[in-house]
Design a protein around this motif. Sequence first.
Motif, PDB file in Angstrom:
ATOM      1  N   LEU A 213       0.834  -1.199   0.000  1.00 56.59           N
ATOM      2  CA  LEU A 213       0.000   0.000   0.000  1.00 56.59           C
ATOM      3  C   LEU A 213       0.868   1.248   0.000  1.00 56.59           C
ATOM      4  O   LEU A 213       1.866   1.322   0.707  1.00 56.59           O
ATOM      5  CB  LEU A 213      -0.913  -0.020   1.223  1.00 56.59           C
ATOM      6  N   GLN A 214       0.450   2.248  -0.794  1.00 52.11           N
ATOM      7  CA  GLN A 214       1.262   3.454  -0.945  1.00 52.11           C
ATOM      8  C   GLN A 214       0.432   4.727  -0.779  1.00 52.11           C
ATOM      9  O   GLN A 214       0.501   5.632  -1.601  1.00 52.11           O
ATOM     10  CB  GLN A 214       1.949   3.442  -2.316  1.00 52.11           C
ATOM     11  N   PRO A 215      -0.375   4.802   0.275  1.00 49.27           N
ATOM     12  CA  PRO A 215      -1.165   6.021   0.472  1.00 49.27           C
ATOM     13  C   PRO A 215      -0.324   7.134   1.084  1.00 49.27           C
ATOM     14  O   PRO A 215       0.787   6.905   1.558  1.00 49.27           O
ATOM     15  CB  PRO A 215      -2.251   5.563   1.453  1.00 49.27           C
ATOM     16  N   GLU A 216      -0.872   8.337   1.084  1.00 45.90           N
ATOM     17  CA  GLU A 216      -0.293   9.443   1.838  1.00 45.90           C
ATOM     18  C   GLU A 216      -1.030   9.488   3.170  1.00 45.90           C
ATOM     19  O   GLU A 216      -2.182   9.933   3.250  1.00 45.90           O
ATOM     20  CB  GLU A 216      -0.453  10.766   1.068  1.00 45.90           C
TER      21      GLU A 216
ATOM     22  N   SER B 217      -7.522   1.444   9.507  1.00 51.25           N
ATOM     23  CA  SER B 217      -6.871   0.138   9.526  1.00 51.25           C
ATOM     24  C   SER B 217      -6.301  -0.186   8.153  1.00 51.25           C
ATOM     25  O   SER B 217      -6.657   0.443   7.141  1.00 51.25           O
ATOM     26  CB  SER B 217      -7.880  -0.948   9.914  1.00 51.25           C
ATOM     27  N   VAL B 218      -5.422  -1.192   8.103  1.00 50.40           N
ATOM     28  CA  VAL B 218      -4.822  -1.606   6.832  1.00 50.40           C
ATOM     29  C   VAL B 218      -5.896  -2.048   5.847  1.00 50.40           C
ATOM     30  O   VAL B 218      -5.835  -1.742   4.656  1.00 50.40           O
ATOM     31  CB  VAL B 218      -3.804  -2.747   7.057  1.00 50.40           C
ATOM     32  N   SER B 219      -6.933  -2.744   6.334  1.00 51.31           N
ATOM     33  CA  SER B 219      -7.979  -3.232   5.429  1.00 51.31           C
ATOM     34  C   SER B 219      -8.748  -2.082   4.802  1.00 51.31           C
ATOM     35  O   SER B 219      -9.093  -2.119   3.614  1.00 51.31           O
ATOM     36  CB  SER B 219      -8.937  -4.165   6.173  1.00 51.31           C
ATOM     37  N   LYS B 220      -9.030  -1.037   5.581  1.00 49.47           N
ATOM     38  CA  LYS B 220      -9.751   0.113   5.028  1.00 49.47           C
ATOM     39  C   LYS B 220      -8.892   0.885   4.032  1.00 49.47           C
ATOM     40  O   LYS B 220      -9.392   1.383   3.021  1.00 49.47           O
ATOM     41  CB  LYS B 220     -10.225   1.018   6.165  1.00 49.47           C
ATOM     42  N   ILE B 221      -7.605   0.969   4.304  1.00 52.44           N
ATOM     43  CA  ILE B 221      -6.702   1.626   3.358  1.00 52.44           C
ATOM     44  C   ILE B 221      -6.684   0.861   2.038  1.00 52.44           C
ATOM     45  O   ILE B 221      -6.671   1.447   0.949  1.00 52.44           O
ATOM     46  CB  ILE B 221      -5.282   1.741   3.950  1.00 52.44           C
ATOM     47  N   GLN B 222      -6.718  -0.484   2.124  1.00 46.35           N
ATOM     48  CA  GLN B 222      -6.742  -1.307   0.914  1.00 46.35           C
ATOM     49  C   GLN B 222      -7.998  -1.024   0.095  1.00 46.35           C
ATOM     50  O   GLN B 222      -7.953  -0.920  -1.131  1.00 46.35           O
ATOM     51  CB  GLN B 222      -6.694  -2.785   1.281  1.00 46.35           C
ATOM     52  N   LEU B 223      -9.135  -0.862   0.759  1.00 46.96           N
ATOM     53  CA  LEU B 223     -10.385  -0.566   0.056  1.00 46.96           C
ATOM     54  C   LEU B 223     -10.346   0.821  -0.576  1.00 46.96           C
ATOM     55  O   LEU B 223     -10.928   1.038  -1.650  1.00 46.96           O
ATOM     56  CB  LEU B 223     -11.565  -0.690   1.020  1.00 46.96           C
ATOM     57  N   ILE B 224      -9.656   1.768   0.059  1.00 47.74           N
ATOM     58  CA  ILE B 224      -9.510   3.104  -0.534  1.00 47.74           C
ATOM     59  C   ILE B 224      -8.691   3.023  -1.815  1.00 47.74           C
ATOM     60  O   ILE B 224      -9.002   3.682  -2.821  1.00 47.74           O
ATOM     61  CB  ILE B 224      -8.844   4.071   0.475  1.00 47.74           C
ATOM     62  N   GLU B 225      -7.626   2.203  -1.807  1.00 49.34           N
ATOM     63  CA  GLU B 225      -6.820   2.033  -3.013  1.00 49.34           C
ATOM     64  C   GLU B 225      -7.660   1.435  -4.149  1.00 49.34           C
ATOM     65  O   GLU B 225      -7.503   1.802  -5.319  1.00 49.34           O
ATOM     66  CB  GLU B 225      -5.620   1.130  -2.710  1.00 49.34           C
TER      67      GLU B 225
END
Length: 499
Positions: free
Chosen positions: A91-94, A145-153
């Motif tokens: 994952l590569q979010p800001e 959480s990591v799972s929510k960040i994944q869904l944003i991606e």
Amino acid sequence: MERSGYVLEMHSISKSFPGVQALDDVTFRVEPGKVHALMGENGAGKSTLMKCLFGIYTPDSGTILQDGREVRFQSALDALHSGISMIHQELQPEYNLTVMENLWMGRLPRKGFVVDYRKMYQDTVEVLDRLKLDFDPRALVKTLSVSKIQLIEIAKAVSNDARVIIMDEPTSSLTETEVEYLFGIIRDLKQKGIAIIYISHKMDEILRISDSVSIMRDGKMIGTWPTGELTVDTIISRMVGRELSEYFPPKTNVPGEVRLRVEDYTSIHANSFRHVSFELRRGEILGVAGLVGAQRTELVEGIFGIRARSAGRLYLDGKEIRIRRPTDAIAHKIALLTEDRKRSGIFPVLSVGENIYLRQYRSASRCGVINYRRCNAIAREGVERLRVKTPSLKTQINNLSGGNQQKALLARWLLTEPEILILDEPTRGIDVGAKYEIYTIISQLAAAGKSIIMISSEMGELLGMADRILVMCDGRKTGELERRDFNEEAIMQLATQFE
């Protein structure tokens, strides 16, 4: 030029890095409205091939055709403008920006010379509603959480109106419910004629969602088959070039006396772990099960001194110890391999050797002068012990496969000679061959008398590796199961035992 019927074609793609032939004459074709799975062990070349497509790497040779026309992407932005989106494995979010800023990064709506935040908010709500995701657009990503960040991606890729979407391990941090959401999204995208390139090590997902499967090995394309012609066993044998008769190594460890006792561990935060007690024995693999939000990671981070607690005691070999910070835990021979390799594990700009001997600078120094020869000897020992596949110790660790990055991190911790290892999702995003190697290392450590706490979201992994399974739900311990009582239904009942 006559149209081929493929939305995307990659012909004779080759790519090398110093000491590594990552891709060797690879040809890959994708049809519109289809899910095309791309499989192979870590290091097989899957991610490198996709990075060549997405403009992150420039191929040494070969051509890429989109709708029958040759294209050359000089950057990821070129690929995005051409209708190709990619959800990366790491994952590569800001993290310090909001959900909506992450969603529209690089294409922020503007009103004149300023960002139109009202339109950005409305557009974000529309995308999230379309995907049935209940997120606050103004929430900071670092609070998720990591799972929510994944869904944003995933939402970001969908919002780009892409005609080809590359999904690299998109479900690695998702719950079963979230996976079903994603599969629903994929089916809708297929109906609109969008092609999905789906990279995953989860065999059941591949067999459920894909139309065809291409398998790579050692930088070469082995072949492409309709999914209906494949089974788990045939996929594995073609991936690794051999039969894997057992998915887990034989259990040779024998749990002994109690090493660690956790009593009434409670976080300072009301919505985190509370009143958790358990024991860990010498030579035991204690699995920790639970759904996303169960606070498993938060609990072990509390034990390791990363998170503060309001109550609770720790006993090591019968004597109470106090851990207020990670250095205290390390001093007591406790190690923590974190869930997120990218964010809190590797130092991506450093070499393999530097990542391994990072904690050994003090022991390899004299009068403030670092003995790099000693450091390299330490790192080489770690590479050989865990069979880390790397061209050299000087190779940047970011260029290694996920499995080899994980082994390098484990090598770093083993150099501290821990007696208790906490492994948080140790095989997340790792292929079946590399998983077996990690499992073997864990089993050997347990057989040597090391005590292991192993958090995993993969039920089969816990059932295959653990001696006991502790189950959590909503921050509480809801039960424990001995190996003779293991079954998926019992674990799921405990994992959904909300107050």
